[in-house]
Enzyme design. Structure first.
Site, short mmCIF file in Angstrom:
data_model
loop_
_atom_site.label_atom_id
_atom_site.label_comp_id
_atom_site.label_asym_id
_atom_site.label_seq_id
_atom_site.Cartn_x
_atom_site.Cartn_y
_atom_site.Cartn_z
N LYS A 99 0.77 -0.99 0.02
CA LYS A 99 -0.06 0.07 -0.08
C LYS A 99 1.00 1.23 -0.05
O LYS A 99 1.69 1.46 1.20
CB LYS A 99 -0.81 0.14 1.30
N GLY A 124 -6.81 10.06 10.52
CA GLY A 124 -7.12 10.37 12.17
C GLY A 124 -7.93 11.28 12.28
O GLY A 124 -8.03 11.84 13.65
N ALA A 172 -8.81 6.06 5.30
CA ALA A 172 -8.47 7.38 5.93
C ALA A 172 -9.57 8.23 6.30
O ALA A 172 -10.44 8.56 5.44
CB ALA A 172 -7.40 8.38 5.33
N GLY A 173 -9.88 8.56 7.76
CA GLY A 173 -10.98 9.27 7.74
C GLY A 173 -12.19 8.89 8.44
O GLY A 173 -13.14 9.69 8.80
N ASN A 188 -7.99 2.40 10.61
CA ASN A 188 -7.02 2.22 11.87
C ASN A 188 -7.51 2.90 12.79
O ASN A 188 -7.94 2.07 14.04
CB ASN A 188 -5.63 2.54 11.40
N THR A 189 -7.50 4.41 13.01
CA THR A 189 -7.76 4.99 14.15
C THR A 189 -9.29 4.79 14.42
O THR A 189 -9.28 4.93 15.75
CB THR A 189 -7.70 6.59 13.54
#
Lengths: 263, 263, 263, 263
Positions: free
Chosen positions: A105, A166, A192-193, A214-215
């Site tokens: 990635k 994040g 993301a986001g 992830n976050t």
């Protein structure tokens, strides 16, 4: 409810039941990482090569002990890279560490505060990596033209952001994601986001092939439970997409279309 | 994944694993009704007494043959009633048809086009029904004061709409729903206006105790698959709520709160 | 640019050029109140009778000295009233203080925290006041059925909230406001919850006849400049409404309607 | 109300009172073009060099007869260009036609359906044009990294899109626009995608320095009135920005911040 083989997510020729991809950063410890990933049902797991030990440091705990390549598809990512050169080097290091594994990635960031991608460097790195035989999944802006270019370059999957890494803001531009999905011939995976379950469901309802996060999981108060939430949300959103939702209307009557004048 | 008993939905003293309640109208036929409800995992099923045969007409197909009271909690509703008097009469008819069953869903509509509730008539009917020994689950506007009044009157659950019945627009006023949830001591179940999986997940993430829907499932191109989507979305949203989501931020950095000035 | 007489706002038989109505509370002092109202161009100004001196207390500064009835239409409101009785009494007091002036703004609140209206008490007070010869402009929830009832009762204007008083959140439910406007035969004036210029413009674009605000101006860092901003926003929104905006589309091509499936 | 010189929009060393920039395409005829632009109060007017006669064709009506350079700043744009080369050539042609005039608006499109910019070609053309002595105002995606790069290259203004050209959808990603504005040292002018007055006001409230639009005015049912609407909306939004709006809150009480968990 297991996914019928006809709805598998296919990336670089390999089929996956789960459309939820997860990261391995920001957890409290290895055990929480393991438990959350298991609860998520994810089969593809990203690893930030530059800051995670997957064998580079012999004496330290090895993430692959809790996330074994025998069970998961490891997706090395180039988090922390700000130039194409760094990103390419990092991918090559990953390939070595993982015995020729070529799925990577790619992410090349533009600045440390927003963590927004640098599109020029991303395009450059993508070209180099594809030429070098990698199967590139590429993190990028939600720019429909850019996404198509990355696909044409030969990336196996294009991964537009929902919002800054994040941030937890969820998809900020639904029409862009929709346009990207409509134009794509490779899997589109929002990356993301994402912040909560409905964000993931929305991505799937727009027709995305998967979501990477992830976050949203790691920074929830109860990451293992949030991982399960996300698993359900991805399935729910995907099934809603396949089921074909009812139209949006002002009222129940079929002759009351949403007023195209109201945003 | 079964729901731990500590997270059961409790209405009128009875505990339910499923937080998805479904209607029985608008399906193609009895079989589709049955299959969709089964796929939804719903345990509480609403029936429009005024227009569905549950025994009033001996010679016709009986919905309860496919949705047996032995397996489901039947929730008679007063759809089609425009006055308190009609609604009360309908509930009494339902109680007779169902052998003293006293759980009812009250809805008194204000007009046939918008299908919006008539709050004055709703309050009046609620008072009468509660006094008459019914366990009243009441459909109403997303007005926090009204919701509290209905609770104080003795309704066992308050059911604010997300958007007009049959619109599929999803929750139109998140802050109202949040306020209602924060102030409630009885289960708050969003009713009406849900269109797709993420709408249901959002309701649960706001802290709602459940969601009731009919059109979103029945008018999907594939109702049985949409029913499954909703089952997952409800679980995902509920788990996300219990898990405690990450905060929303401009960027990954903890010191970048969402700008309170941007809507 | 003066408003052509054909676009005047008519309330209780009187025509006004300005469609911006402002409150007089929360300012730093009388002079700021005066300056802000002048900058706003407002012609109708609300006064909270229960907490503002317009003659009840002879020795104190009188708001009407800076906001003279000769120049402005004073609109007494019943802010601070939690029962129909209190609201009616307050209106009668206002009528006396203002020499038989019968235009009043009715608001009956449900609770002190949310400042949301109590719709039952509002309906009751409205009936009493209309019968007693008042021209009632009534603050209420954005409930289309309720708004129509208040109109049928004889209120001269119906004033649904955009969001809770003092929240600055802007219109939370555009479709409700649109429905209210579509069904109304009296002026619809959005009241409460406006925070910035675009909120006011949006209200006008939905077809509202005017907007009433207080906090958005008084709590801006520079109230006088914000008052001017609002004046322009109201004019801009109204002209956009009258001008007939372009349709919303995915792309420039006329054959790319907004996908009714995306919220 | 004239703009105080302290709030002038300064581009390439020249000060302008009006922060509304308008295009000249899509009008019914020259007279409507003239009237709408006059009503808009715009001082900078874009012209699509490739498809508008400003002298290239001697025998045809010349747009500059109704939009004289003595009264307006003409901003030639490269609409219809799909390569950097074409865009550069078009700018050079414009410079000749306009006697050395060096202010240009650069746009290089990625495809004819979405009309989305091609960022790679845009960067390339920008570098060439800046080097060649042009004052470049550049249309681009709402990508904060890209916008900063274009500024660093030497563009005098950066112009992120709100939404696709001709869509009328309004700003699709407010946080991106906000980030771009926060990071910029040159004027940020939202370009493309505005549909109605509130869209323009929102752009100004986010801190943008101006807004460029064409379709929103030209395709309104009454373009001249919409032009006036936009003039007011831009002023209103700018004044609201300068005035410093009240914070957004759940309720009037200062201790009720917007719940950062609700999107």
């Amino acid at each position: 409810m297991s996914t019928p083989k006809t709805d598998a997510l296919v990336i670089a020729g390999k089929a996956y039941d789960s459309r939820l991809l997860v990261g391995t950063g920001k957890y409290k410890d290895m055990e929480q990482t393991r438990a959350a990933i298991e609860a998520s049902g994810a089969q593809i797991v990203t690893v930030a090569i530059r800051r995670t030990n997957i064998g580079q440091n012999a004496g330290e705990p090895n993430l692959l002990d809790v996330i074994p390549p025998s069970r998961y598809t490891i997706l090395p990512n180039t988090a922390g890279c700000y130039t194409a050169e760094d990103a390419v080097r990092t991918c090559r290091l990953a390939r070595e560490l993982l015995d020729g594994h070529k799925l990577v990635k790619l992410e090349v960031l533009g600045d440390a505060k927003t963590l927004y991608p640098d599109v020029t460097a991303t395009l450059e790195a993508a070209k180099t990596l594809v030429k070098d035989g990698f199967d590139v999944m590429v993190y990028c802006t939600d720019d429909p033209i850019l996404c198509k270019r990355l696909e044409e370059i030969g990336c196996v999957s294009v991964m537009p952001l929902a919002a800054p890494i994040g941030s937890g803001l969820g998809i900020q531009n639904r029409y862009n994601i929709l346009t990207i999905v409509e134009n794509a011939k490779v899997p589109i995976i929002v990356d993301a986001g994402v912040g909560t379950a409905s964000d993931a469901a929305i991505a799937m309802e727009l027709g995305c092939d998967g979501v990477l996060m992830n976050t949203a999981i790691a920074e929830a108060k109860n990451p293992v439970l949030m991982a399960s939430a996300m698993r359900h949300a991805i399935i729910g959103g995907r099934e809603a997409f396949r089921a074909g939702r009812m139209p949006r209307r002002r009222f129940a009557s079929a002759s009351s279309p949403v007023d195209g004048l109201v945003g």
